[in-house]
Design a protein around this motif. Structure first.
Motif, mmCIF file in Angstrom:
data_model
loop_
_atom_site.group_PDB
_atom_site.id
_atom_site.type_symbol
_atom_site.label_atom_id
_atom_site.label_comp_id
_atom_site.label_asym_id
_atom_site.label_seq_id
_atom_site.Cartn_x
_atom_site.Cartn_y
_atom_site.Cartn_z
ATOM 1 N N GLY A 28 0.400 -1.186 -0.476
ATOM 2 C CA GLY A 28 0.009 0.091 -0.256
ATOM 3 C C GLY A 28 1.357 1.431 -0.004
ATOM 4 N N ARG A 29 0.328 2.177 1.248
ATOM 5 C CA ARG A 29 1.548 3.454 1.083
ATOM 6 C C ARG A 29 2.808 3.287 1.094
ATOM 7 N N ASN A 30 3.226 2.442 1.609
ATOM 8 C CA ASN A 30 5.352 1.718 1.889
ATOM 9 C C ASN A 30 5.489 0.570 0.717
ATOM 10 N N ALA A 31 4.714 0.808 -0.419
ATOM 11 C CA ALA A 31 5.068 -0.101 -1.484
ATOM 12 C C ALA A 31 6.051 0.116 -2.466
ATOM 13 N N HIS A 32 6.939 -0.164 -2.815
ATOM 14 C CA HIS A 32 7.809 0.281 -3.586
ATOM 15 C C HIS A 32 7.716 -1.162 -4.885
#
Length: 222
Positions: A28-32
């Motif tokens: 999610g918001r921490n995805a790379h």
């Protein structure tokens, strides 16, 4: 041990349900996310088809690394490898399947993608990207430059099964059955353009989209 997550999209890369599931699995918001595509003129204009659903789930646009060769087919392999190594989700796009095969089933990508997947990094492929994931790649006559069915060794993430995409749209069941017989493989999956087969630890777990995923046994006759 990490759960291995695999998404096989049948042709429409913008499928909302599948992409939301993938984006959240990737963090999610921490995805790379590493997006592997091939060159086509104006490819930048098509990026939103991949990324819009991810961004809507909070994936920062700057955390999406696009891996694409230049017009001559050259790719910065070291830069691409680093993007893959740092990715929490990997998506292999769609387009000219023979080019995807030539580029991404070779070293170093073959080894890198297998290592990341086995370590639990969610991996998705749309159309061509889905076709190159099994041990044996089967290309439809609709999908090759010479209009002949073709097969060869793939990434090896799925064993003893074949994948067919654009399944209903290309009426590809005869080709899938012929491939199963030719390679003595017990079954395969035909995935329609607006469908996605989701697997955990190589086992079918869910299907997304408003079209069909069909399991075909080697003994099936059209």
């Amino acid at each position: 041990m990490q759960t291995r997550k695999l998404y096989l999209l049948g042709g429409n890369t913008s499928q909302e349900e599948a992409n939301i599931h993938f984006a959240n699995a990737a963090g999610g918001r921490n995805a790379h996310i590493a997006l592997l595509i091939v060159y086509r003129e104006g490819w930048q204009a098509f990026l939103a088809r991949y990324t819009s659903n991810w961004i809507a789930q909070g994936v920062p646009e700057e955390n999406i690394s696009v891996i694409v060769p230049d017009e001559a087919g050259n790719l910065d392999t070291e830069k691409a490898a680093n993007s893959i190594k740092n990715a929490t989700g990997i998506f292999i796009g769609g387009g000219h399947s023979e080019t995807y095969y030539a580029l991404y089933t070779q070293l170093p990508f073959k080894q890198l993608l297998k290592e990341k997947y086995r370590a639990g990094t969610p991996l998705a492929g749309n159309s061509a990207g889905a076709l190159i994931l099994p041990e044996t790649v089967l290309l439809s006559p609709h999908d090759t430059d010479n209009q002949q069915a073709w097969s060869g060794p793939g990434l090896g993430l799925l064993q003893n099964q074949l994948i067919s995409v654009h399944f209903s749209q290309w009426q590809d069941e005869p080709n899938l059955i012929a491939g199963l017989i030719q390679h003595d493989i017990p079954f395969g999956y035909g995935i329609d353009e607006n469908a996605c087969l989701y697997l955990e630890n190589e086992q079918p777990t869910a299907s997304f989209g408003n079209e069909q995923v069909k399991r075909i046994e080697k003994g099936t006759h059209s």
